[in-house]
Design a protein around this motif. Sequence first.
Motif, PDB file in Angstrom:
ATOM      1  N   ALA A 144       0.818  -1.212   0.000  1.00  0.00           N
ATOM      2  CA  ALA A 144       0.000   0.000   0.000  1.00  0.00           C
ATOM      3  C   ALA A 144       0.853   1.264   0.000  1.00  0.00           C
ATOM      4  CB  ALA A 144      -0.930  -0.003   1.209  1.00  0.00           C
ATOM      5  N   ALA A 145       2.012   1.213   0.670  1.00  0.00           N
ATOM      6  CA  ALA A 145       2.896   2.382   0.759  1.00  0.00           C
ATOM      7  C   ALA A 145       3.729   2.584  -0.504  1.00  0.00           C
ATOM      8  CB  ALA A 145       3.818   2.233   1.962  1.00  0.00           C
ATOM      9  N   SER A 146       3.638   1.638  -1.438  1.00  0.00           N
ATOM     10  CA  SER A 146       4.519   1.654  -2.600  1.00  0.00           C
ATOM     11  C   SER A 146       3.830   2.116  -3.887  1.00  0.00           C
ATOM     12  CB  SER A 146       5.099   0.244  -2.809  1.00  0.00           C
ATOM     13  OG  SER A 146       5.700  -0.243  -1.636  1.00  0.00           O
ATOM     14  N   GLY A 147       2.618   2.605  -3.766  1.00  0.00           N
ATOM     15  CA  GLY A 147       1.816   2.887  -4.952  1.00  0.00           C
ATOM     16  C   GLY A 147       2.362   3.948  -5.883  1.00  0.00           C
ATOM     17  N   ASP A 148       3.062   4.944  -5.363  1.00  0.00           N
ATOM     18  CA  ASP A 148       3.508   6.066  -6.190  1.00  0.00           C
ATOM     19  C   ASP A 148       4.981   5.980  -6.587  1.00  0.00           C
ATOM     20  OD1 ASP A 148       0.969   7.240  -6.071  1.00  0.00           O
ATOM     21  OD2 ASP A 148       1.446   8.258  -4.183  1.00  0.00           O
ATOM     22  N   LEU A 149       5.592   4.853  -6.367  1.00  0.00           N
ATOM     23  CA  LEU A 149       7.012   4.742  -6.691  1.00  0.00           C
ATOM     24  C   LEU A 149       7.236   4.689  -8.203  1.00  0.00           C
ATOM     25  CD1 LEU A 149       8.183   2.154  -4.010  1.00  0.00           C
ATOM     26  CD2 LEU A 149       8.775   4.573  -4.112  1.00  0.00           C
ATOM     27  N   PRO A 150       8.332   5.307  -8.667  1.00  0.00           N
ATOM     28  CA  PRO A 150       8.660   5.250 -10.097  1.00  0.00           C
ATOM     29  C   PRO A 150       9.465   4.003 -10.413  1.00  0.00           C
ATOM     30  CG  PRO A 150      10.270   6.590  -8.975  1.00  0.00           C
ATOM     31  CD  PRO A 150       9.290   6.133  -7.913  1.00  0.00           C
ATOM     32  N   GLN A 151       9.888   3.869 -11.656  1.00  0.00           N
ATOM     33  CA  GLN A 151      10.827   2.814 -11.999  1.00  0.00           C
ATOM     34  C   GLN A 151      12.165   3.078 -11.316  1.00  0.00           C
ATOM     35  OE1 GLN A 151      10.627   2.601 -16.440  1.00  0.00           O
ATOM     36  NE2 GLN A 151      10.055   0.488 -16.033  1.00  0.00           N
ATOM     37  N   LEU A 152      12.891   2.013 -11.034  1.00  0.00           N
ATOM     38  CA  LEU A 152      14.122   2.119 -10.261  1.00  0.00           C
ATOM     39  C   LEU A 152      15.325   1.651 -11.073  1.00  0.00           C
ATOM     40  CD1 LEU A 152      12.761   0.454  -6.992  1.00  0.00           C
ATOM     41  CD2 LEU A 152      13.017   2.917  -7.390  1.00  0.00           C
ATOM     42  N   ASP A 153      16.425   2.362 -10.888  1.00  0.00           N
ATOM     43  CA  ASP A 153      17.689   1.897 -11.457  1.00  0.00           C
ATOM     44  C   ASP A 153      18.367   0.906 -10.523  1.00  0.00           C
ATOM     45  OD1 ASP A 153      18.265   3.646 -13.983  1.00  0.00           O
ATOM     46  OD2 ASP A 153      17.506   5.040 -12.463  1.00  0.00           O
ATOM     47  N   ILE A 154      18.242   1.149  -9.222  1.00  0.00           N
ATOM     48  CA  ILE A 154      18.867   0.280  -8.225  1.00  0.00           C
ATOM     49  C   ILE A 154      17.885   0.049  -7.077  1.00  0.00           C
ATOM     50  CG2 ILE A 154      20.855  -0.099  -6.712  1.00  0.00           C
ATOM     51  CD1 ILE A 154      22.359   2.050  -8.275  1.00  0.00           C
ATOM     52  N   LEU A 155      17.763  -1.196  -6.657  1.00  0.00           N
ATOM     53  CA  LEU A 155      16.969  -1.559  -5.482  1.00  0.00           C
ATOM     54  C   LEU A 155      17.910  -2.216  -4.484  1.00  0.00           C
ATOM     55  CD1 LEU A 155      14.354  -2.072  -3.890  1.00  0.00           C
ATOM     56  CD2 LEU A 155      14.000  -4.128  -5.294  1.00  0.00           C
ATOM     57  N   ILE A 156      18.091  -1.574  -3.326  1.00  0.00           N
ATOM     58  CA  ILE A 156      19.000  -2.077  -2.300  1.00  0.00           C
ATOM     59  C   ILE A 156      18.183  -2.501  -1.083  1.00  0.00           C
ATOM     60  CG2 ILE A 156      20.981  -1.562  -0.823  1.00  0.00           C
ATOM     61  CD1 ILE A 156      21.811   0.610  -2.805  1.00  0.00           C
ATOM     62  N   LEU A 157      18.108  -3.807  -0.865  1.00  0.00           N
ATOM     63  CA  LEU A 157      17.364  -4.349   0.271  1.00  0.00           C
ATOM     64  C   LEU A 157      18.372  -4.605   1.390  1.00  0.00           C
ATOM     65  CD1 LEU A 157      14.943  -6.748  -1.635  1.00  0.00           C
ATOM     66  CD2 LEU A 157      14.625  -4.341  -0.978  1.00  0.00           C
ATOM     67  N   ASN A 158      18.406  -3.648   2.306  1.00  0.00           N
ATOM     68  CA  ASN A 158      19.471  -3.583   3.301  1.00  0.00           C
ATOM     69  C   ASN A 158      18.988  -3.766   4.737  1.00  0.00           C
ATOM     70  OD1 ASN A 158      22.143  -2.345   4.468  1.00  0.00           O
ATOM     71  ND2 ASN A 158      20.512  -0.998   5.205  1.00  0.00           N
ATOM     72  N   ALA A 159      17.695  -3.585   4.989  1.00  0.00           N
ATOM     73  CA  ALA A 159      17.192  -3.619   6.367  1.00  0.00           C
ATOM     74  C   ALA A 159      17.404  -4.992   6.999  1.00  0.00           C
ATOM     75  CB  ALA A 159      15.706  -3.265   6.391  1.00  0.00           C
ATOM     76  N   GLY A 160      17.687  -4.988   8.287  1.00  0.00           N
ATOM     77  CA  GLY A 160      17.867  -6.246   8.989  1.00  0.00           C
ATOM     78  C   GLY A 160      17.973  -6.040  10.485  1.00  0.00           C
ATOM     79  N   ASN A 161      17.965  -7.150  11.211  1.00  0.00           N
ATOM     80  CA  ASN A 161      18.059  -7.107  12.667  1.00  0.00           C
ATOM     81  C   ASN A 161      18.921  -8.277  13.137  1.00  0.00           C
ATOM     82  OD1 ASN A 161      17.596  -6.190  15.277  1.00  0.00           O
ATOM     83  ND2 ASN A 161      15.725  -7.376  15.513  1.00  0.00           N
ATOM     84  N   CYS A 162      19.458  -8.149  14.334  1.00  0.00           N
ATOM     85  CA  CYS A 162      20.279  -9.215  14.896  1.00  0.00           C
ATOM     86  C   CYS A 162      19.903  -9.445  16.351  1.00  0.00           C
ATOM     87  CB  CYS A 162      21.763  -8.861  14.787  1.00  0.00           C
ATOM     88  SG  CYS A 162      22.853 -10.147  15.448  1.00  0.00           S
ATOM     89  N   GLU A 163      19.538 -10.686  16.661  1.00  0.00           N
ATOM     90  CA  GLU A 163      19.319 -11.120  18.034  1.00  0.00           C
ATOM     91  C   GLU A 163      19.978 -12.483  18.181  1.00  0.00           C
ATOM     92  OE1 GLU A 163      15.349 -10.338  19.884  1.00  0.00           O
ATOM     93  OE2 GLU A 163      14.755 -10.008  17.791  1.00  0.00           O
ATOM     94  N   TYR A 164      20.464 -12.765  19.382  1.00  0.00           N
ATOM     95  CA  TYR A 164      21.223 -13.989  19.607  1.00  0.00           C
ATOM     96  C   TYR A 164      20.450 -15.000  20.452  1.00  0.00           C
ATOM     97  CZ  TYR A 164      25.145 -11.221  17.886  1.00  0.00           C
ATOM     98  OH  TYR A 164      25.963 -10.447  17.112  1.00  0.00           O
ATOM     99  N   ILE A 165      20.687 -16.261  20.154  1.00  0.00           N
ATOM    100  CA  ILE A 165      20.151 -17.365  20.962  1.00  0.00           C
ATOM    101  C   ILE A 165      21.152 -17.631  22.090  1.00  0.00           C
ATOM    102  CG2 ILE A 165      19.507 -19.806  20.991  1.00  0.00           C
ATOM    103  CD1 ILE A 165      17.531 -18.258  19.373  1.00  0.00           C
ATOM    104  N   ASN A 166      20.851 -17.185  23.283  1.00  0.00           N
ATOM    105  CA  ASN A 166      21.795 -17.290  24.401  1.00  0.00           C
ATOM    106  C   ASN A 166      21.697 -18.617  25.153  1.00  0.00           C
ATOM    107  OD1 ASN A 166      23.015 -14.693  24.110  1.00  0.00           O
ATOM    108  ND2 ASN A 166      21.145 -13.779  24.935  1.00  0.00           N
ATOM    109  N   ASP A 167      20.620 -19.359  24.942  1.00  0.00           N
ATOM    110  CA  ASP A 167      20.433 -20.641  25.616  1.00  0.00           C
ATOM    111  C   ASP A 167      19.838 -21.616  24.601  1.00  0.00           C
ATOM    112  OD1 ASP A 167      19.817 -22.810  27.170  1.00  0.00           O
ATOM    113  OD2 ASP A 167      18.648 -21.710  28.666  1.00  0.00           O
ATOM    114  N   ALA A 168      20.714 -22.377  23.938  1.00  0.00           N
ATOM    115  CA  ALA A 168      20.264 -23.253  22.852  1.00  0.00           C
ATOM    116  C   ALA A 168      19.355 -24.369  23.346  1.00  0.00           C
ATOM    117  CB  ALA A 168      21.466 -23.847  22.124  1.00  0.00           C
TER     118      ALA A 168
END
Length: 242
Positions: free
Chosen positions: A65-89
Amino acid sequence: MNSKTVLITGASSGIGKALALAYAEMGYLVYAGGRNQQRLDELVLENANIKPLVCELTNKKALIAASGDLPQLDILILNAGNCEYINDAVNFDSDLFARVITTNLISVGYCLEAWLKLVKPGGQLVLTSSSAQFLPLPRAEAYGASKAGLSYLAKTLSIDLQNSHIDVSLIHPGFVSTPLTDKNDFPMPSIISTAQAADYIVEGINKRKAEINFPKHFTYLMKLISLLPFSIWKKLATRMNK
């Protein structure tokens, strides 16, 4: 002015913010994606070439829904991320595992559905994985699995997008000083700044590199160690985890 366009996720902080500013200074029209409206508004004030794209990447309907007005793209960089650790396997935290996998991998699928069709023939898709995917690291069951999956995804996309004339670049950063790494409670060898990371990435994208690994001496060492028999690495990693 350069009329090229780039969309960058995770642009409100860290590597994404540094990339947004770098491309804006190069004259690109930058769509800076992130959840934090205030941080994106502050980013826009730093360069008029930046446009905010407020979106929750793990919410597929809201993202589209938030992407409706986007133009064509020369570059798409999917960079978002998160890090959490498993401290007790032994007492495995499946909610943490699902949260990291959803943020780092499943949401990338949502982004691809929403935006890959906007990338022009001759354009580029860039995915930020991690050098952690080269080796199984202590406590990284969730983070490492998500990044290994992302690296596999990028490589398969590089094959399937050949006929669409879209090049795929896969980023494997080492340690970069960001709000995420600030939380780490262990030594981070060869750590670099977000500005340095952005320089490596922009250079690699300009050269249309299939893999962008940095800092090179660190990622080369990780790859070299990965060639050892797993039994040897397991002993070393177990000692690290004590």
